[in-house]
Design a protein around this motif. Structure first.
Motif, short mmCIF file in Angstrom:
data_model
loop_
_atom_site.label_atom_id
_atom_site.label_comp_id
_atom_site.label_asym_id
_atom_site.label_seq_id
_atom_site.Cartn_x
_atom_site.Cartn_y
_atom_site.Cartn_z
N SER A 131 3.40 12.46 6.14
CA SER A 131 2.83 11.25 6.71
C SER A 131 2.29 11.53 8.12
CB SER A 131 3.89 10.15 6.77
OG SER A 131 4.97 10.55 7.60
N PRO B 185 0.83 -1.21 0.00
CA PRO B 185 0.00 0.00 0.00
C PRO B 185 0.86 1.25 0.00
CG PRO B 185 0.08 -0.96 2.18
CD PRO B 185 0.80 -1.92 1.29
N ASP B 186 0.24 2.38 -0.27
CA ASP B 186 0.90 3.67 -0.15
C ASP B 186 1.46 3.79 1.27
OD1 ASP B 186 1.30 6.52 0.42
OD2 ASP B 186 0.25 6.88 -1.47
N GLU C 195 2.41 9.08 10.88
CA GLU C 195 2.70 7.94 11.73
C GLU C 195 2.86 8.33 13.19
OE1 GLU C 195 6.86 8.76 9.87
OE2 GLU C 195 4.76 9.15 9.40
N ARG D 190 1.76 6.12 3.12
CA ARG D 190 1.01 7.06 3.97
C ARG D 190 -0.37 6.54 4.36
NH1 ARG D 190 2.89 11.68 -0.23
NH2 ARG D 190 2.23 9.96 -1.56
N ASP D 191 -0.73 5.37 3.86
CA ASP D 191 -2.02 4.74 4.19
C ASP D 191 -1.79 3.79 5.36
OD1 ASP D 191 -4.41 3.38 4.34
OD2 ASP D 191 -4.17 2.32 2.42
N TRP D 192 -1.91 4.33 6.59
CA TRP D 192 -1.57 3.51 7.76
C TRP D 192 -2.55 2.39 8.03
CZ3 TRP D 192 3.06 2.96 9.07
CH2 TRP D 192 3.98 3.99 8.85
N GLY E 51 -4.07 0.71 5.73
CA GLY E 51 -3.67 -0.27 4.73
C GLY E 51 -2.35 -0.92 5.08
N ARG E 52 -1.42 -0.12 5.60
CA ARG E 52 -0.13 -0.68 5.98
C ARG E 52 -0.25 -1.62 7.17
NH1 ARG E 52 5.01 3.19 5.93
NH2 ARG E 52 5.82 1.22 6.73
#
Length: 382
Positions: free
Chosen positions: A206, A31-32, A208, A34-36, A38-39
């Protein structure tokens, strides 16, 4: 440590390579970054695959050399790293394994290793700066619970976490009670009433990190790791893992990145510049030495349960070497590297991220003090 490989360790390497060759082509696209959410799904899915294959707990169930072979081979193959649950796998989990009761280890370690639960770190506070012992978040005992009120900042992956390794003050600071003596280490559920998470956007765009606000959050006393008011010692265990072994995979990744950068320098002609060649050669030597120090730290953790103060030596040098790597990358790649801010996999985002390493996990100034006092035996500054 013995840097030669036994036949059993070489067999382990061959078996691991075969497994990676079979499973990596079937992984879904990453995933991107920046897509937490999804990550989290991607990273915990990979962790479950490691668990099912018997590779999830190499840090504790294997020899230090097998652990290092695992990290070398997974990085060489381009496998995912720990990602969104680095706090659980590299900080909280090892701390609970070293300091928790049998019941606590049984409660939290299997879900971490399976990828079922993600952790974040609630250490830093807005008014404490680099003086972690100056924290003010208070925990008042009320029967079988602590009632926690305060705030944390730079809480890694709080927006996707199930649990937080939380430092709280259980005894107020007085002239007779040093500030290090009144701290406790708690495992706090992130879905508890009174927990509010506010994401923070970084220079790279981002999120995070987050601010976490705690308004009379009830945490069971049974979630305390170690004795009440002994949290500073437990925290030193956590930080020894964070500085001593948590960056192991990143050293392997930096060595791989350096190889890619050298090949790019040859391809685009910047290799012809003697200054570039010197910088690349120096970085190659730097990361080679850091890998040897990594082997020492991992071996020490395997022998004694936790890494020693050598982790601060490693953290200090690694932070600066990583910045130098990406500064050199900018010069090798030229203007193109500065124009990829919208590319989530671009060099420039890695360069921006590298700036944080002299702050994260204890600033370079803190590491210098630790090296001076605990290794060199110098007196504390006034």
């Amino acid at each position: 440590m013995d840097l030669t490989y036994t036949p059993e360790e070489e067999e382990f390497r061959v078996r691991l390579r075969g497994w990676l060759a079979r499973v990596l082509p079937a992984l879904p696209p990453r995933p991107d970054p920046r897509d937490w959410p999804g990550r989290r799904a991607y990273d915990t899915g990979w962790q479950r695959m490691l668990y099912d294959a018997g590779y999830a707990d190499l840090q504790h169930e294997a020899t230090p050399t097998q652990h290092l072979i695992f990290l070398e081979e997974t990085e060489r193959a381009g496998a995912p790293y720990v990602g969104a649950n680095f706090v659980g796998l590299l900080h909280a989990g090892p701390t609970i394994a070293a300091e928790g009761t049998a019941e606590q280890r049984e409660r939290w370690l299997p879900p971490i290793l399976r990828g079922d639960e993600v952790w974040c770190q609630g250490f830093s506070e807005p008014d404490a700066g680099s003086d972690l012992a100056a924290l003010r978040t208070r925990a008042v005992r009320d029967g079988d619970s602590y009632v926690v009120t305060g705030s944390k900042i730079w809480t890694s992956h709080a927006e996707v976490a199930d649990w937080c390794e939380l430092l709280v003050r259980t005894t107020p600071v007085t002239p007779q009670t040093p500030k290090h003596k009144g701290i406790s280490w708690l495992a706090m559920p992130m879905d508890a009433p009174g927990v509010t998470v506010r994401p923070l956007r970084t220079l790279a765009g981002s999120t995070e990190f987050a601010e976490v606000f705690l308004d009379e959050v009830r945490v069971p006393v049974g979630n305390r790791i170690g004795a009440e008011n002994d949290g500073w010692r437990v925290t030193m265990v956590t930080l020894s893992f964070e500085r001593g072994t948590a960056f192991v995979g990143e050293v392997v990744a930096c060595r791989r990145t350096l190889g890619l950068l050298a090949r790019e320098a040859v391809a685009n002609g910047s290799w012809d510049d003697p200054a570039i060649r010197r910088r690349l050669g120096r970085l190659n030597a730097e990361f080679g030495v850091l890998w040897r120090l990594t082997q020492r730290n991992v071996s020490e953790a395997g022998a004694h349960g936790v890494p020693g103060v050598g982790g601060s030596v490693f953290k200090l040098r690694y932070s600066h070497a990583r910045q130098q790597l990406y500064d050199t990358a900018a010069d090798v790649l030229g203007p193109a590297a500065a124009l990829d801010l919208d590319d989530p996999h671009g060099w420039n985002l890695d360069r921006l991220s590298s700036l944080s390493y002299t702050i994260a996990a204890g600033t370079s100034q803190i590491q210098q003090n630790i090296v001076a006092e605990r290794i060199l035996g110098l007196p504390k500054g006034r």
